[in-house]
Motif scaffolding. Structure first.
Motif, PDB file in Angstrom:
ATOM      1  N   MET A   1      -1.545  16.557  -7.341  1.00 54.71           N
ATOM      2  CA  MET A   1      -2.312  16.402  -8.728  1.00 54.71           C
ATOM      3  C   MET A   1      -3.993  15.359  -8.048  1.00 54.71           C
ATOM      4  N   SER A   2      -4.775  15.777  -8.576  1.00 52.22           N
ATOM      5  CA  SER A   2      -5.882  14.709  -8.218  1.00 52.22           C
ATOM      6  C   SER A   2      -6.467  14.024  -8.597  1.00 52.22           C
ATOM      7  N   LEU A   3      -5.361  13.748 -10.229  1.00 56.35           N
ATOM      8  CA  LEU A   3      -6.860  13.484 -11.368  1.00 56.35           C
ATOM      9  C   LEU A   3      -6.673  11.645 -11.553  1.00 56.35           C
ATOM     10  N   LYS A   4      -7.714  11.481 -11.482  1.00 60.01           N
ATOM     11  CA  LYS A   4      -8.475  10.180 -12.362  1.00 60.01           C
ATOM     12  C   LYS A   4      -8.272  10.547 -13.613  1.00 60.01           C
ATOM     13  N   LEU A   5      -7.568   8.905 -14.073  1.00 60.64           N
ATOM     14  CA  LEU A   5      -7.285   8.744 -15.013  1.00 60.64           C
ATOM     15  C   LEU A   5      -7.528   7.499 -15.615  1.00 60.64           C
ATOM     16  N   CYS A   6      -8.421   7.417 -16.825  1.00 57.62           N
ATOM     17  CA  CYS A   6      -9.082   6.162 -17.726  1.00 57.62           C
ATOM     18  C   CYS A   6      -8.284   5.557 -18.418  1.00 57.62           C
ATOM     19  N   PHE A   7      -7.528   4.792 -18.882  1.00 60.52           N
ATOM     20  CA  PHE A   7      -6.653   4.220 -20.640  1.00 60.52           C
ATOM     21  C   PHE A   7      -7.381   2.937 -20.956  1.00 60.52           C
ATOM     22  N   ILE A   8      -7.534   3.561 -22.166  1.00 59.51           N
ATOM     23  CA  ILE A   8      -7.941   2.508 -23.058  1.00 59.51           C
ATOM     24  C   ILE A   8      -7.648   2.022 -24.386  1.00 59.51           C
ATOM     25  N   GLY A   9      -7.150   0.895 -23.867  1.00 57.07           N
ATOM     26  CA  GLY A   9      -5.914  -0.358 -24.232  1.00 57.07           C
ATOM     27  C   GLY A   9      -5.249  -0.018 -23.194  1.00 57.07           C
ATOM     28  N   ALA A  10      -4.687  -1.503 -23.208  1.00 60.40           N
ATOM     29  CA  ALA A  10      -3.589  -2.384 -22.277  1.00 60.40           C
ATOM     30  C   ALA A  10      -2.926  -3.051 -22.849  1.00 60.40           C
ATOM     31  N   GLY A  11      -2.261  -2.737 -23.944  1.00 60.94           N
ATOM     32  CA  GLY A  11      -0.846  -3.016 -24.626  1.00 60.94           C
ATOM     33  C   GLY A  11       0.224  -2.733 -24.224  1.00 60.94           C
ATOM     34  N   ASN A  12       1.220  -2.861 -24.307  1.00 60.69           N
ATOM     35  CA  ASN A  12       2.982  -2.829 -23.456  1.00 60.69           C
ATOM     36  C   ASN A  12       2.995  -1.467 -23.477  1.00 60.69           C
ATOM     37  N   LEU A  13       2.700  -0.610 -24.619  1.00 64.56           N
ATOM     38  CA  LEU A  13       2.804   1.065 -24.609  1.00 64.56           C
ATOM     39  C   LEU A  13       1.344   1.655 -22.785  1.00 64.56           C
ATOM     40  N   ALA A  14       0.939   1.133 -22.686  1.00 61.44           N
ATOM     41  CA  ALA A  14      -0.033   1.727 -22.149  1.00 61.44           C
ATOM     42  C   ALA A  14      -0.074   0.787 -20.332  1.00 61.44           C
ATOM     43  N   THR A  15       0.488  -0.688 -21.123  1.00 58.52           N
ATOM     44  CA  THR A  15       1.225  -1.234 -19.463  1.00 58.52           C
ATOM     45  C   THR A  15       1.633  -0.322 -18.260  1.00 58.52           C
ATOM     46  N   HIS A  16       3.790   0.052 -19.527  1.00 61.81           N
ATOM     47  CA  HIS A  16       4.627   1.240 -19.363  1.00 61.81           C
ATOM     48  C   HIS A  16       4.263   2.463 -18.216  1.00 61.81           C
ATOM     49  N   LEU A  17       3.217   2.910 -19.521  1.00 63.66           N
ATOM     50  CA  LEU A  17       2.484   4.334 -19.059  1.00 63.66           C
ATOM     51  C   LEU A  17       1.476   4.462 -18.040  1.00 63.66           C
ATOM     52  N   ALA A  18       0.543   3.217 -18.094  1.00 62.17           N
ATOM     53  CA  ALA A  18      -0.416   3.187 -16.800  1.00 62.17           C
ATOM     54  C   ALA A  18      -0.175   2.871 -15.063  1.00 62.17           C
ATOM     55  N   THR A  19       0.884   2.193 -15.555  1.00 61.84           N
ATOM     56  CA  THR A  19       1.703   1.587 -13.995  1.00 61.84           C
ATOM     57  C   THR A  19       2.572   2.499 -13.892  1.00 61.84           C
ATOM     58  N   THR A  20       3.405   3.471 -14.585  1.00 58.92           N
ATOM     59  CA  THR A  20       4.462   4.460 -14.392  1.00 58.92           C
ATOM     60  C   THR A  20       3.618   5.741 -13.498  1.00 58.92           C
ATOM     61  N   CYS A  21       2.523   6.012 -14.088  1.00 64.33           N
ATOM     62  CA  CYS A  21       1.376   7.332 -13.323  1.00 64.33           C
ATOM     63  C   CYS A  21       0.565   6.570 -12.401  1.00 64.33           C
ATOM     64  N   SER A  22       0.766   5.476 -11.604  1.00 66.42           N
ATOM     65  CA  SER A  22      -0.097   4.861 -10.903  1.00 66.42           C
ATOM     66  C   SER A  22       1.109   5.042  -9.603  1.00 66.42           C
ATOM     67  N   LYS A  23       2.095   4.340  -9.998  1.00 62.80           N
ATOM     68  CA  LYS A  23       3.109   4.977  -9.409  1.00 62.80           C
ATOM     69  C   LYS A  23       3.907   6.033  -8.586  1.00 62.80           C
TER      70      LYS A  23
END
Lengths: 259, 259
Positions: A1-23
């Motif tokens: 997958m070469s999807l580009k994601l944008c996160f709207i929000g930077a709280g607990n959930l966004a932090t955990h989900l975004a870092t997991t997606c990035s890894k």
């Protein structure tokens, strides 16, 4: 997958989900938060760009993950032009269709877990519940969910709301029981730490047994000697006394009924 | 140690404690229970004798462990001649001195854990709280406790009672929150199993964080949109609705106060 994601929000959930997606190899192209500190903190972790203005959101992300508290979702999204991009919220309680007036392509990505900052969680073990406005969008979300978790289920908004209510009991309310125990022990100069093995075993039992079968303690048979002695001890903490009384009565009633 | 133990009681606690003591090399010479089935079941596990008559209790044990429900202790012990033998109860709530009229040498051996039949527990991780009528008796209990557990603390009756109250919140009430979640999910045809990772993480957080800091969910800031929607969903289950309301209010109040 070469999807580009944008996160709207930077709280607990966004932090955990975004870092997991990035890894997991997904590309996070931007983070938005109303406060610069939060936006920068998460963007730095992800080595990506950030903004505090929705008007500056990039237009080339494939998916916009909205990880805001429920009451902020509609306000923050108002006025953003998503075109035909896929917009996904992460809430247990909000129905899918809150997004329909913002984006034709929309979906839900609900992670059933309790997130606290600075605490690592193993996302692979977190059940994820997805829903989308079309089969095509659903497939995209399924692919992303399978990338980060071993447990992915398609669930409609009504059932997701029910699940969220159950989660409030099993997580938020159970944790409050720990907190009330801690509060009481503090007044008796006893350390909360001594309850930790008991808390762990109580949760471990629920991994294998139905919690009704696992129930122990004086309330099951409404042992009045113990219950009254405990209520009496709690006289100076009426909030705890009230909770003790109402939960004990509820336990007793639950064990009176035929299952 | 070549101590001979007799167990009065053959329920969950007696079963776990006696088998642990036996495996640790202590000699269990007899088991008493009012019902033959229970007495025989435990005695067979321990490869020892049993009786259903207190008049037939052996007189050559060094220590008599009383593992009965609180309300049965005094009734069962009445009329037994213990002489100068050490008699020990295992209750969180009963004070040490309930035993003084039955035996000069007496003590308490309280295991802070939730026991269910057919579920193995690692006794070494269970905190044990002891108290005794003399320093000599205390030393004997300390030796036994250290044989089965890594965590042994001398605690007086007053503090033990407080600990028991806290344990009711942290274990019995937390488990009831799981049970209420399960009950609700059943009405929605959703399996309880999907909550298990959440339950485990909630307990795991409490191993490292103070539960007040670990609290998440709509009640902390009393998010009325979500709370009212949830209460509305629970209309047909007034018992759950009432618990939801009172625990949510308690969470909010707890997080309003300065810590």
């Amino acid at each position: 997958m070469s999807l580009k994601l944008c996160f709207i929000g930077a709280g607990n959930l966004a932090t955990h989900l975004a870092t997991t997606c990035s890894k997991a190899g997904l590309e996070i192209v931007q983070v938005y938060s109303r406060t610069e500190d939060s936006a920068k903190l998460l963007a730095d972790k992800l080595n990506t760009a950030y903004t505090t203005q929705t008007s500056s959101l990039v237009n080339y992300a494939d998916i916009y993950f909205v990880a805001l508290k429920d009451s902020a979702v509609e306000q923050v999204l108002s006025g953003i032009e998503f075109g035909d991009k896929l917009v996904v919220h992460c809430s247990g309680s909000l129905p899918l269709n809150v997004l329909s007036r913002f984006a034709k392509n929309h979906g839900v990505f609900y992670s059933l877990q309790t997130f606290s900052k600075n605490r690592k969680v193993d996302f692979r073990k977190i059940p994820i519940f997805i829903e989308a406005s079309s089969e095509e969008n659903l497939q995209i979300l399924k692919e992303i969910a399978n990338t980060v978790s071993e447990s992915v289920t398609v669930l409609n908004s009504e059932k997701r709301k029910s699940l969220h209510i159950a989660a409030v009991f099993a997580c938020n309310f159970a944790n409050h029981c720990y907190a009330m125990a801690a509060k009481y022990l503090e007044t008796k100069d006893l350390p909360f730490e001594i309850l930790r093995p008991l808390i762990m075993e109580t949760a471990s039992k629920a991994q294998e047994m139905h919690p009704k079968q696992a129930q122990t303690g004086p309330a099951i048979r409404f042992d009045e000697n113990i219950i009254n002695a405990h209520l009496n001890e709690l006289t100076e903490m009426p909030d705890l006394q009230e909770l003790y009384n109402s939960i004990s009565k509820s336990i007793f009633a639950h064990h009176q009924k035929k299952q």
